[in-house]
Design a protein around this motif. Structure first.
Motif, PDB file in Angstrom:
ATOM      1  N   MET A   1       0.849  -1.200   0.000  1.00 30.67           N
ATOM      2  CA  MET A   1       0.000   0.000   0.000  1.00 30.67           C
ATOM      3  C   MET A   1       0.879   1.242   0.000  1.00 30.67           C
ATOM      4  SD  MET A   1      -2.847   1.188   2.828  1.00 30.67           S
ATOM      5  CE  MET A   1      -3.927  -0.169   2.400  1.00 30.67           C
ATOM      6  N   PRO A   2       0.582   2.227  -0.872  1.00 32.60           N
ATOM      7  CA  PRO A   2       1.382   3.456  -0.883  1.00 32.60           C
ATOM      8  C   PRO A   2       1.331   4.146   0.472  1.00 32.60           C
ATOM      9  CG  PRO A   2      -0.072   3.341  -2.791  1.00 32.60           C
ATOM     10  CD  PRO A   2      -0.477   2.234  -1.877  1.00 32.60           C
ATOM     11  N   GLN A   3       2.416   4.814   0.826  1.00 27.78           N
ATOM     12  CA  GLN A   3       2.463   5.549   2.077  1.00 27.78           C
ATOM     13  C   GLN A   3       1.625   6.813   1.976  1.00 27.78           C
ATOM     14  OE1 GLN A   3       6.397   6.799   3.361  1.00 27.78           O
ATOM     15  NE2 GLN A   3       5.974   5.969   5.381  1.00 27.78           N
ATOM     16  N   LEU A   4       1.020   7.235   3.107  1.00 29.81           N
ATOM     17  CA  LEU A   4       0.225   8.450   3.113  1.00 29.81           C
ATOM     18  C   LEU A   4       1.059   9.622   2.611  1.00 29.81           C
ATOM     19  CD1 LEU A   4      -1.661   8.366   6.549  1.00 29.81           C
ATOM     20  CD2 LEU A   4      -2.393   7.472   4.350  1.00 29.81           C
ATOM     21  N   GLY A   5       0.442  10.458   1.762  1.00 32.70           N
ATOM     22  CA  GLY A   5       1.127  11.656   1.293  1.00 32.70           C
ATOM     23  C   GLY A   5       2.384  11.363   0.507  1.00 32.70           C
ATOM     24  N   GLU A   6       2.402  10.217  -0.166  1.00 34.62           N
ATOM     25  CA  GLU A   6       3.603   9.791  -0.878  1.00 34.62           C
ATOM     26  C   GLU A   6       4.045  10.858  -1.872  1.00 34.62           C
ATOM     27  OE1 GLU A   6       5.221   5.593  -2.635  1.00 34.62           O
ATOM     28  OE2 GLU A   6       3.158   6.138  -3.087  1.00 34.62           O
ATOM     29  N   GLY A   7       5.342  11.138  -1.866  1.00 37.49           N
ATOM     30  CA  GLY A   7       5.901  12.122  -2.777  1.00 37.49           C
ATOM     31  C   GLY A   7       5.878  13.539  -2.245  1.00 37.49           C
ATOM     32  N   VAL A   8       5.189  13.772  -1.114  1.00 29.43           N
ATOM     33  CA  VAL A   8       5.103  15.112  -0.536  1.00 29.43           C
ATOM     34  C   VAL A   8       5.646  15.117   0.890  1.00 29.43           C
ATOM     35  CG1 VAL A   8       3.549  16.996   0.127  1.00 29.43           C
ATOM     36  CG2 VAL A   8       3.106  15.702  -1.964  1.00 29.43           C
ATOM     37  N   ILE A   9       5.203  14.155   1.705  1.00 30.04           N
ATOM     38  CA  ILE A   9       5.580  14.109   3.113  1.00 30.04           C
ATOM     39  C   ILE A   9       6.784  13.196   3.306  1.00 30.04           C
ATOM     40  CG2 ILE A   9       4.750  13.765   5.472  1.00 30.04           C
ATOM     41  CD1 ILE A   9       3.121  15.793   3.834  1.00 30.04           C
ATOM     42  N   ASP A  10       7.809  13.698   3.987  1.00 32.95           N
ATOM     43  CA  ASP A  10       8.974  12.883   4.360  1.00 32.95           C
ATOM     44  C   ASP A  10       8.751  12.407   5.788  1.00 32.95           C
ATOM     45  OD1 ASP A  10      11.374  11.741   5.003  1.00 32.95           O
ATOM     46  OD2 ASP A  10      12.615  13.389   4.232  1.00 32.95           O
ATOM     47  N   TRP A  11       8.265  11.174   5.918  1.00 31.17           N
ATOM     48  CA  TRP A  11       7.893  10.646   7.226  1.00 31.17           C
ATOM     49  C   TRP A  11       9.098  10.315   8.100  1.00 31.17           C
ATOM     50  CZ3 TRP A  11       3.012  11.463   8.366  1.00 31.17           C
ATOM     51  CH2 TRP A  11       2.093  11.571   7.318  1.00 31.17           C
ATOM     52  N   GLY A  12      10.278  10.296   7.531  1.00 31.55           N
ATOM     53  CA  GLY A  12      11.477   9.978   8.307  1.00 31.55           C
ATOM     54  C   GLY A  12      12.210  11.200   8.820  1.00 31.55           C
ATOM     55  N   LYS A  13      11.642  12.390   8.597  1.00 31.02           N
ATOM     56  CA  LYS A  13      12.327  13.630   8.951  1.00 31.02           C
ATOM     57  C   LYS A  13      11.462  14.463   9.880  1.00 31.02           C
ATOM     58  CE  LYS A  13      14.349  17.720   6.693  1.00 31.02           C
ATOM     59  NZ  LYS A  13      14.555  18.392   5.380  1.00 31.02           N
ATOM     60  N   ASP A  14      12.089  15.115  10.871  1.00 29.97           N
ATOM     61  CA  ASP A  14      11.347  16.017  11.748  1.00 29.97           C
ATOM     62  C   ASP A  14      10.691  17.110  10.911  1.00 29.97           C
ATOM     63  OD1 ASP A  14      12.184  14.622  13.949  1.00 29.97           O
ATOM     64  OD2 ASP A  14      13.669  16.107  14.608  1.00 29.97           O
ATOM     65  N   GLY A  15       9.497  17.526  11.340  1.00 28.13           N
ATOM     66  CA  GLY A  15       8.789  18.590  10.638  1.00 28.13           C
ATOM     67  C   GLY A  15       8.967  19.934  11.305  1.00 28.13           C
ATOM     68  N   ILE A  16       8.060  20.853  11.024  1.00 31.85           N
ATOM     69  CA  ILE A  16       8.112  22.182  11.638  1.00 31.85           C
ATOM     70  C   ILE A  16       7.798  22.071  13.130  1.00 31.85           C
ATOM     71  CG2 ILE A  16       7.312  24.568  11.455  1.00 31.85           C
ATOM     72  CD1 ILE A  16       5.936  23.738   8.792  1.00 31.85           C
ATOM     73  N   ALA A  17       6.771  21.271  13.436  1.00 30.36           N
ATOM     74  CA  ALA A  17       6.296  21.161  14.817  1.00 30.36           C
ATOM     75  C   ALA A  17       6.401  19.745  15.368  1.00 30.36           C
ATOM     76  CB  ALA A  17       4.849  21.641  14.905  1.00 30.36           C
ATOM     77  N   LEU A  18       6.311  18.745  14.507  1.00 27.65           N
ATOM     78  CA  LEU A  18       6.296  17.345  14.933  1.00 27.65           C
ATOM     79  C   LEU A  18       7.653  16.686  14.730  1.00 27.65           C
ATOM     80  CD1 LEU A  18       2.903  16.109  13.403  1.00 27.65           C
ATOM     81  CD2 LEU A  18       3.326  16.892  15.749  1.00 27.65           C
ATOM     82  N   THR A  19       7.953  15.743  15.605  1.00 27.43           N
ATOM     83  CA  THR A  19       9.137  14.916  15.395  1.00 27.43           C
ATOM     84  C   THR A  19       8.822  13.857  14.336  1.00 27.43           C
ATOM     85  OG1 THR A  19       8.497  13.281  17.060  1.00 27.43           O
ATOM     86  CG2 THR A  19       9.768  15.205  17.823  1.00 27.43           C
ATOM     87  N   ALA A  20       9.846  13.254  13.802  1.00 26.71           N
ATOM     88  CA  ALA A  20       9.640  12.176  12.833  1.00 26.71           C
ATOM     89  C   ALA A  20       8.840  11.044  13.469  1.00 26.71           C
ATOM     90  CB  ALA A  20      10.986  11.668  12.323  1.00 26.71           C
ATOM     91  N   GLU A  21       9.059  10.789  14.758  1.00 25.49           N
ATOM     92  CA  GLU A  21       8.321   9.726  15.447  1.00 25.49           C
ATOM     93  C   GLU A  21       6.832  10.050  15.510  1.00 25.49           C
ATOM     94  OE1 GLU A  21       8.320   7.325  19.737  1.00 25.49           O
ATOM     95  OE2 GLU A  21       9.644   9.040  19.431  1.00 25.49           O
TER      96      GLU A  21
END
Length: 313
Positions: free
Chosen positions: A1-21
């Motif tokens: 199954m494709p990952q959510l937000g594939e091609g836009v969201i980098d789920w392995g990297k910390d975001g602006i407010a959220l940690t990668a976890e």
């Protein structure tokens, strides 16, 4: 199954407010809780504004919807705060819309459905004032998926922020979610087989009761962010006080578009919402049967850019 937000969201990297976890938790479960996301000073402003809007001249806010529990609907003139269960579509109100623009909330949403430069639109706004249950259990909200109501896609670029305005627990009807259910389909919805039910409170018809549920207990300012396919609902308020929360559904305006294809149960939901719109507009002296209005029109007039300039929604 494709990952959510594939091609836009980098789920392995910390975001602006959220940690990668935290981002991965959302990707796996369909929701994530951010504690103390909104300060109580802001919540106090929203409560004060809610009290005002409930009693104000409604002509000031023609597109705002004020809802009452079906068991309370005939017990007041409609401006008694204790009888009002929800106000919706307050996107044009200067005070409550500050919630939709609150920086921490916006940053989390961008981490989940976009990038730091994404334009977000507020698509649906609510302040919920769940009343003490009268005994008919009408303060419940059946298990449902919000995508049932939305004529825009892709689902992965839509997210709800839902903030507790006080302590919320199982006693006063906290949210209940089915973790991971956002990875499944949009299920058929209809009115639940309850003796008394509120208008437009549709629920899933083929829900598997063996699926594990999580009760989302929160303190004032805690915010749960969730995917529009996540199965969720809320229980009855069995306390003597009201249970308040404020929420906004966001869509990534850069990527989302209106979508005409519908399931049969979505068509029924659309009709229900359009009937409500017709009653609302008639009070304003407008007959929507005289103009070319479709279901997406309802959402176009509700949507408002949170940042940047709205182009597609």
């Amino acid at each position: 199954m494709p990952q959510l937000g594939e091609g836009v969201i980098d789920w392995g990297k910390d975001g602006i407010a959220l940690t990668a976890e935290q981002k991965r938790f959302y990707g796996h479960n369909g929701y994530v809780i951010v504690r103390k996301c909104v300060p109580e000073s802001e919540i106090d402003r929203y409560i004060e504004r809610f009290n005002y809007l409930c009693t104000a001249d409604r002509s000031e806010f023609p597109f705002m919807s004020v809802m009452r529990d079906i068991t309370l609907a005939k017990t007041s003139d409609g401006k008694d705060v204790s009888k009002i269960t929800k106000i919706q579509n307050w996107q044009d109100d200067p005070v409550l819309f500050d919630y939709c623009r609150y920086p921490t909330v916006v940053d989390v949403v961008k981490d989940l459905i976009g990038t730091p430069s994404s334009t977000l639109c507020a698509m649906h706004t609510m302040l919920i004032n769940k009343p003490p249950d009268t005994g008919s259990l009408t303060s419940r909200h059946p298990l449902h998926q919000d995508l049932q109501y939305f004529p825009f896609r892709p689902a992965d670029f839509i997210c709800c922020a839902w903030t507790a305005m006080q302590r919320i627990n199982r006693a006063n009807g906290c949210l209940v979610v089915v973790p991971g259910s956002h990875k499944g389909p949009l299920h058929p919805h209809a009115y639940p087989n309850w003796e008394v039910k509120n208008q437009a409170y549709h629920g899933i018809q083929d829900y598997d009761p063996s699926m594990p549920r999580t009760y989302v207990e929160m303190e004032a300012g805690d915010t749960v962010f969730f995917h529009p396919l996540l199965i969720h609902g809320s229980g009855a308020n069995r306390t003597d006080g009201f249970r308040r929360a404020i929420s906004c559904h966001y869509a990534n305006d850069d990527l989302c578009r209106y979508y005409e294809e519908k399931t049969k149960s979505q068509e029924e939901t659309d009709k229900d919402v359009m009937r409500m719109l017709e009653l609302k507009t008639k009070k304003l002296g407008i007959d929507i049967n005289d103009i070319d209005v479709d279901y997406s029109f309802v959402w176009r007039i509700r949507s408002r850019a949170v940042n940047g300039e709205k182009c597609n929604l």
